[in-house]
Design a protein around this motif. Structure first.
Motif, PDB file in Angstrom:
ATOM      1  N   HIS A 113       0.856  -1.190   0.000  1.00 11.79           N
ATOM      2  CA  HIS A 113       0.000   0.000   0.000  1.00 11.79           C
ATOM      3  C   HIS A 113       0.887   1.233   0.000  1.00 11.79           C
ATOM      4  O   HIS A 113       2.016   1.194   0.491  1.00 11.79           O
ATOM      5  N   GLY A 114       0.367   2.318  -0.478  1.00 12.12           N
ATOM      6  CA  GLY A 114       1.097   3.586  -0.466  1.00 12.12           C
ATOM      7  C   GLY A 114       1.989   3.741  -1.687  1.00 12.12           C
ATOM      8  O   GLY A 114       1.989   2.894  -2.586  1.00 12.12           O
ATOM      9  N   TYR A 115       2.769   4.823  -1.698  1.00 14.32           N
ATOM     10  CA  TYR A 115       3.627   5.084  -2.855  1.00 14.32           C
ATOM     11  C   TYR A 115       4.659   3.986  -3.046  1.00 14.32           C
ATOM     12  O   TYR A 115       5.124   3.743  -4.162  1.00 14.32           O
ATOM     13  N   GLY A 116       5.048   3.334  -1.965  1.00 13.39           N
ATOM     14  CA  GLY A 116       6.021   2.246  -2.048  1.00 13.39           C
ATOM     15  C   GLY A 116       5.563   1.137  -2.975  1.00 13.39           C
ATOM     16  O   GLY A 116       6.378   0.426  -3.570  1.00 13.39           O
ATOM     17  N   SER A 117       4.240   0.983  -3.129  1.00 13.55           N
ATOM     18  CA  SER A 117       3.727  -0.111  -3.950  1.00 13.55           C
ATOM     19  C   SER A 117       4.180   0.022  -5.403  1.00 13.55           C
ATOM     20  O   SER A 117       4.411  -0.974  -6.071  1.00 13.55           O
ATOM     21  N   TYR A 118       4.341   1.261  -5.890  1.00 15.49           N
ATOM     22  CA  TYR A 118       4.762   1.439  -7.286  1.00 15.49           C
ATOM     23  C   TYR A 118       6.161   0.903  -7.531  1.00 15.49           C
ATOM     24  O   TYR A 118       6.494   0.489  -8.633  1.00 15.49           O
ATOM     25  N   PHE A 119       7.001   0.927  -6.495  1.00 11.84           N
ATOM     26  CA  PHE A 119       8.362   0.408  -6.638  1.00 11.84           C
ATOM     27  C   PHE A 119       8.430  -1.061  -6.253  1.00 11.84           C
ATOM     28  O   PHE A 119       9.161  -1.836  -6.850  1.00 11.84           O
ATOM     29  N   ALA A 120       7.681  -1.429  -5.236  1.00 14.66           N
ATOM     30  CA  ALA A 120       7.828  -2.768  -4.655  1.00 14.66           C
ATOM     31  C   ALA A 120       7.169  -3.859  -5.499  1.00 14.66           C
ATOM     32  O   ALA A 120       7.727  -4.946  -5.645  1.00 14.66           O
ATOM     33  N   LEU A 121       5.996  -3.578  -6.065  1.00 13.91           N
ATOM     34  CA  LEU A 121       5.252  -4.663  -6.717  1.00 13.91           C
ATOM     35  C   LEU A 121       6.031  -5.291  -7.875  1.00 13.91           C
ATOM     36  O   LEU A 121       5.995  -6.507  -8.074  1.00 13.91           O
ATOM     37  N   GLY A 122       6.727  -4.463  -8.630  1.00 17.40           N
ATOM     38  CA  GLY A 122       7.519  -5.002  -9.733  1.00 17.40           C
ATOM     39  C   GLY A 122       8.612  -5.930  -9.230  1.00 17.40           C
ATOM     40  O   GLY A 122       8.816  -7.033  -9.768  1.00 17.40           O
ATOM     41  N   LEU A 123       9.295  -5.502  -8.165  1.00 21.41           N
ATOM     42  CA  LEU A 123      10.346  -6.336  -7.574  1.00 21.41           C
ATOM     43  C   LEU A 123       9.767  -7.635  -7.028  1.00 21.41           C
ATOM     44  O   LEU A 123      10.345  -8.713  -7.199  1.00 21.41           O
ATOM     45  N   LEU A 124       8.644  -7.496  -6.341  1.00 21.05           N
ATOM     46  CA  LEU A 124       8.021  -8.694  -5.760  1.00 21.05           C
ATOM     47  C   LEU A 124       7.584  -9.653  -6.862  1.00 21.05           C
ATOM     48  O   LEU A 124       7.708 -10.872  -6.714  1.00 21.05           O
ATOM     49  N   ASP A 125       7.079  -9.110  -7.977  1.00 21.26           N
ATOM     50  CA  ASP A 125       6.725  -9.957  -9.116  1.00 21.26           C
ATOM     51  C   ASP A 125       7.936 -10.775  -9.563  1.00 21.26           C
ATOM     52  O   ASP A 125       7.823 -11.966  -9.873  1.00 21.26           O
ATOM     53  N   ARG A 126       9.082 -10.118  -9.588  1.00 17.01           N
ATOM     54  CA  ARG A 126      10.282 -10.751 -10.116  1.00 17.01           C
ATOM     55  C   ARG A 126      10.902 -11.719  -9.098  1.00 17.01           C
ATOM     56  O   ARG A 126      11.331 -12.803  -9.462  1.00 17.01           O
ATOM     57  N   TYR A 127      10.954 -11.334  -7.844  1.00 13.71           N
ATOM     58  CA  TYR A 127      11.757 -12.104  -6.879  1.00 13.71           C
ATOM     59  C   TYR A 127      10.954 -12.935  -5.882  1.00 13.71           C
ATOM     60  O   TYR A 127      11.530 -13.727  -5.147  1.00 13.71           O
ATOM     61  N   HIS A 128       9.649 -12.745  -5.819  1.00 14.97           N
ATOM     62  CA  HIS A 128       8.894 -13.473  -4.787  1.00 14.97           C
ATOM     63  C   HIS A 128       8.857 -14.964  -5.067  1.00 14.97           C
ATOM     64  O   HIS A 128       8.635 -15.390  -6.206  1.00 14.97           O
ATOM     65  N   ASN A 129       9.072 -15.738  -4.012  1.00 13.47           N
ATOM     66  CA  ASN A 129       8.994 -17.193  -4.121  1.00 13.47           C
ATOM     67  C   ASN A 129       7.977 -17.694  -3.103  1.00 13.47           C
ATOM     68  O   ASN A 129       8.214 -17.598  -1.895  1.00 13.47           O
ATOM     69  N   PRO A 130       6.846 -18.230  -3.583  1.00 13.29           N
ATOM     70  CA  PRO A 130       5.795 -18.639  -2.640  1.00 13.29           C
ATOM     71  C   PRO A 130       6.228 -19.770  -1.706  1.00 13.29           C
ATOM     72  O   PRO A 130       5.616 -19.965  -0.661  1.00 13.29           O
ATOM     73  N   ASP A 131       7.282 -20.503  -2.086  1.00  8.65           N
ATOM     74  CA  ASP A 131       7.760 -21.590  -1.216  1.00  8.65           C
ATOM     75  C   ASP A 131       9.074 -21.230  -0.531  1.00  8.65           C
ATOM     76  O   ASP A 131       9.779 -22.112  -0.025  1.00  8.65           O
ATOM     77  N   GLY A 132       9.404 -19.949  -0.519  1.00 12.26           N
ATOM     78  CA  GLY A 132      10.692 -19.537   0.033  1.00 12.26           C
ATOM     79  C   GLY A 132      10.768 -19.657   1.545  1.00 12.26           C
ATOM     80  O   GLY A 132       9.755 -19.671   2.237  1.00 12.26           O
ATOM     81  N   SER A 133      11.995 -19.726   2.036  1.00 12.15           N
ATOM     82  CA  SER A 133      12.218 -19.769   3.487  1.00 12.15           C
ATOM     83  C   SER A 133      12.022 -18.361   4.039  1.00 12.15           C
ATOM     84  O   SER A 133      11.924 -17.389   3.284  1.00 12.15           O
ATOM     85  N   LEU A 134      12.001 -18.242   5.366  1.00  6.50           N
ATOM     86  CA  LEU A 134      11.812 -16.943   6.000  1.00  6.50           C
ATOM     87  C   LEU A 134      12.951 -15.998   5.612  1.00  6.50           C
ATOM     88  O   LEU A 134      12.726 -14.827   5.310  1.00  6.50           O
ATOM     89  N   GLU A 135      14.185 -16.521   5.609  1.00  6.92           N
ATOM     90  CA  GLU A 135      15.344 -15.700   5.252  1.00  6.92           C
ATOM     91  C   GLU A 135      15.189 -15.154   3.833  1.00  6.92           C
ATOM     92  O   GLU A 135      15.421 -13.974   3.578  1.00  6.92           O
ATOM     93  N   GLU A 136      14.763 -16.030   2.917  1.00  9.24           N
ATOM     94  CA  GLU A 136      14.564 -15.623   1.527  1.00  9.24           C
ATOM     95  C   GLU A 136      13.495 -14.530   1.433  1.00  9.24           C
ATOM     96  O   GLU A 136      13.659 -13.547   0.713  1.00  9.24           O
ATOM     97  N   GLY A 137      12.425 -14.719   2.199  1.00 15.40           N
ATOM     98  CA  GLY A 137      11.347 -13.725   2.213  1.00 15.40           C
ATOM     99  C   GLY A 137      11.840 -12.377   2.713  1.00 15.40           C
ATOM    100  O   GLY A 137      11.515 -11.331   2.148  1.00 15.40           O
ATOM    101  N   LEU A 138      12.642 -12.403   3.769  1.00 15.04           N
ATOM    102  CA  LEU A 138      13.162 -11.158   4.329  1.00 15.04           C
ATOM    103  C   LEU A 138      14.110 -10.465   3.347  1.00 15.04           C
ATOM    104  O   LEU A 138      14.143  -9.239   3.268  1.00 15.04           O
ATOM    105  N   ASP A 139      14.853 -11.271   2.586  1.00 15.20           N
ATOM    106  CA  ASP A 139      15.733 -10.693   1.563  1.00 15.20           C
ATOM    107  C   ASP A 139      14.922  -9.936   0.522  1.00 15.20           C
ATOM    108  O   ASP A 139      15.291  -8.823   0.122  1.00 15.20           O
ATOM    109  N   VAL A 140      13.832 -10.549   0.063  1.00 15.14           N
ATOM    110  CA  VAL A 140      12.975  -9.900  -0.929  1.00 15.14           C
ATOM    111  C   VAL A 140      12.388  -8.618  -0.350  1.00 15.14           C
ATOM    112  O   VAL A 140      12.320  -7.581  -1.021  1.00 15.14           O
TER     113      VAL A 140
END
Lengths: 266, 208, 194
Positions: free
Chosen positions: C133-160
């Protein structure tokens, strides 16, 4: 809600000098003459059976054959897609409670987008029933109910509620006429790891021993099973239609023997 | 931009021979930003009726919940499932009950109506946001790509298509229409309703 | 300006929200916690009109708690989110609507799965693998599209999540300086230092 239009008048439900509520006890008495309703909780489902009292050749059962959700609409009702209810007592009161339960369940679905948890549905009815033990001018509901249900919190469950508004959870229980006999039979035969198939047999045998008539048939019996669909994991409530009940009785060797057929066979 | 276009999304329904089809895209946006690519807009009402809702997403969800409640109460009281023509009027009166503060949705419904002889007849209908019903023999479109859907459907639809041909027609109509609409897309879901069963298929389109 | 991010992983949901409480162009407070723990396995990040946010979040918090007390078990994430969504949808057409955007993340103990819901002030709700939510969404969503892993570990999630926050810090003129990060998984909710 319901209570807002009944001003506190009259003295229907007040304590007796001995500290008892006679109206509640009379209501319980009415139920102990009603048709038996029996419930058994299994590991993979819940089974409900009921003895019908309103029978006879001239009774129009055409709707029971195809219409409704199954059953003849006297004792066993679908309260929600995850709960089946069995009622014992004054049928007219029961119908009113069934309507209340169904709309309460739908309101829960609307509010929370989930099927109502079984215990919560029992609580909702008990809140209503309790009101009629306290506010004057009206008599209590002459109905006990069994709730056979499933929810993701506690999986399969079986509850019983009485006219006072008390409710309790059971592994196997019975309400209505001869409930003492049935309960001691259930106590002897119940195992904690009982399956639905075994529970159906147990219910059938117990019913055949507690009912007045010697032979069982769909005209005297209502039957329902609640399981979970192995594929969708959604609860599946099945209230048997008359023909299906007869088939089940044949399977468990409790069916009414057709004497003509026996004659021919010999 | 109209409030009807805020979340984006499109629905189309078509009648075939003894079958109907209804399809929608899967995008949910907030203006130009895409929020979700799995937002379904078509909901089962009974075994033989599916309802598609386009427009403002909050009202799509609210109406989905409300119609489920109303249809369940109907089923309980009547001990039978609702017919498409009855349900269409339920939709109409529900929307009209908010005549002066409407739900911002245009519903599309597709179903099979039981005929007196025991058969089934295709039934599709649409409505505007205050519940003015629109019955059609061919197809109904709604949503941000409705203008494009009209054009493509007009060209592709023909009478008496069987389930598989109807599936191909409605899929091509939807996919090619949403490709020309920035507010719809991100894949599609198609339901083919026949008297025996409902076939559900999810499609990938231009996933951008 | 206000930013919140959330993403799911194999068996957890991470929610991050900035910690600034601003009025006009002035930062009034820089350590505000805008993620509420609604029940043992449910988190809610809220942002929007400053008076509305706290009022609405507390209303939700108390009602979810009441349900928990009455019924001994809390609402499941899906049900809680549906109820919260409805509250916003009803508020939208009331005389004074709440202007509050939410990210609701929970772990369903009944079927052992993480759930994340994106909810806006209109009452729009979407079940998503990641959200902002907020202005951050314009920058974050693209990155999350590229790097998000639905089966990732907690460490991996925190990295993203770090990527999303860093990108926002780098490119957004009015980027917030501080975030609170919370995680919900089978063990409940807890705060994490990034």
């Amino acid at each position: 809600m319901v209570l807002t239009f009944c001003p506190p008048k009259g003295r229907t439900t007040i304590f007796s000098p001995e500290g008892r509520l006679y109206q509640i006890e009379y209501a319980m008495e009415a139920i102990s003459h009603a048709g038996t309703v029996l419930g058994v909780l299994a590991t993979d489902g819940v089974v409900l059976a009921a003895e019908k009292k309103v029978t006879g050749k001239l009774l129009d059962l055409s709707e029971a054959k195809e219409g409704r959700y199954g059953g003849s609409g006297e004792k066993i009702f679908l309260l929600n897609s995850n709960v089946i209810g069995g009622v014992a007592g004054i049928t007219a009161d029961a119908n009113s409670l069934v309507n209340y339960a169904r709309s309460a369940a739908q309101q829960h679905l609307l509010r929370y987008n989930e099927d109502i948890p079984v215990e919560l549905l029992a609580q909702r009815l008990c809140d209503l029933k309790q009101g009629y033990t306290q506010f004057g001018g009206l008599r209590p509901f002459g109905v006990s109910l069994l709730y056979a249900g499933y929810d993701p919190h506690y999986q399969f469950q079986l509850y019983h509620s009485d006219p006072s508004g008390n409710y309790s959870g059971w592994k196997a229980t019975c309400i209505g006429a001869n409930n003492g006999t049935a309960q001691s039979l259930l106590k002897q035969e119940y195992k904690d790891d009982i399956t639905v198939e075994e529970a159906i047999g147990l219910v059938m045998r117990t019913m055949s021993k507690t009912m007045d008539s010697t032979t069982l048939g769909s005209e005297k019996l209502e039957f329902a099973v609640l399981t979970v669909d192995p594929v969708t994991k959604e609860p599946r409530a099945k209230i048997y239609r008359p023909a299906e009940i007869d088939a089940l009785l044949v399977k468990h060797d409790l069916a009414k023997k057709d004497e003509d057929a026996e004659m021919k066979a010999t | 931009m109209s409030i009807m276009d805020h979340n984006g999304g499109s629905v189309v329904a078509m009648a075939g021979k003894d079958c109907v089809a209804i399809a929608s895209d899967l995008r949910l946006g907030a203006g130009a930003m895409t929020v979700a690519m799995n937002f379904e807009k078509i909901f089962p009402v009974t075994d033989r009726i599916y309802l598609g809702l386009t427009g403002l997403a909050t009202d799509i969800t609210t109406l989905r919940d409300r119609f489920r409640y109303l249809v369940n109460m109907f089923t309980i009281k009547e001990s039978r499932s609702i017919e498409p023509s009855t349900f269409a009027h339920l939709v109409s009166s529900t929307l009209y009950s908010r005549r002066f503060g409407p739900y911002f949705t245009e519903p599309v419904l597709a179903g099979l109506e039981r005929t007196p002889s025991g058969g089934f007849k295709p039934y599709i209908a649409g409505a505007d946001l205050i519940g003015c019903l629109n019955f059609a023999e061919d197809f109904i479109v709604a949503g941000t790509a409705s203008d494009k859907l009209f054009g493509v459907a007009e060209g592709l639809w023909e009478p008496d298509l069987g389930p598989e041909d109807l599936f191909e027609t409605i899929s091509q109509t939807l996919l090619n229409s949403v490709d020309r609409d920035a507010y719809s897309g991100w894949g599609a879901i198609v339901y083919i309703i026949t008297p025996e069963k409902v076939i559900t298929r999810t499609l990938k389109g231009r996933m951008d | 300006m206000e930013c919140s991010f959330a993403l799911t992983g194999k068996d957890y949901v991470i929610i991050a929200a900035d910690t600034t409480a601003a009025r006009s162009i002035v930062k009034m407070k820089v350590d505000e916690d805008k993620i509420k723990t609604l029940s043992p396995h449910l988190l809610m990040a809220y942002s929007g009109e400053s008076g509305d946010t706290i009022q609405f979040a507390e209303f939700i918090e108390r009602n979810i708690r009441l349900y928990h007390i009455r019924n001994l078990y809390p609402l499941r994430p899906q049900s809680a989110a549906s109820w919260i969504r409805r509250s916003l949808a009803e508020s939208l057409r009331s005389r004074s609507p709440y202007t509050v955007n939410l990210l609701i993340g929970g772990f369903d103990t009944a079927d052992e799965s993480p759930h994340l819901y994106w909810v806006d002030y209109l009452g729009t709700m979407a079940s998503v693998p990641f959200a902002a939510h907020g202005y951050g969404s314009y920058f974050a969503l693209g990155l999350l599209d590229r790097y998000h892993n639905p089966d990732g570990s907690l460490e991996e999630g925190l990295d993203v999540l770090r990527r999303a926050i860093n990108e926002t810090a780098q490119r957004l003129v009015v980027a917030p300086g501080n975030y609170i990060v919370k995680v919900v998984d089978k063990d409940g909710t807890r705060e994490i230092k990034l």
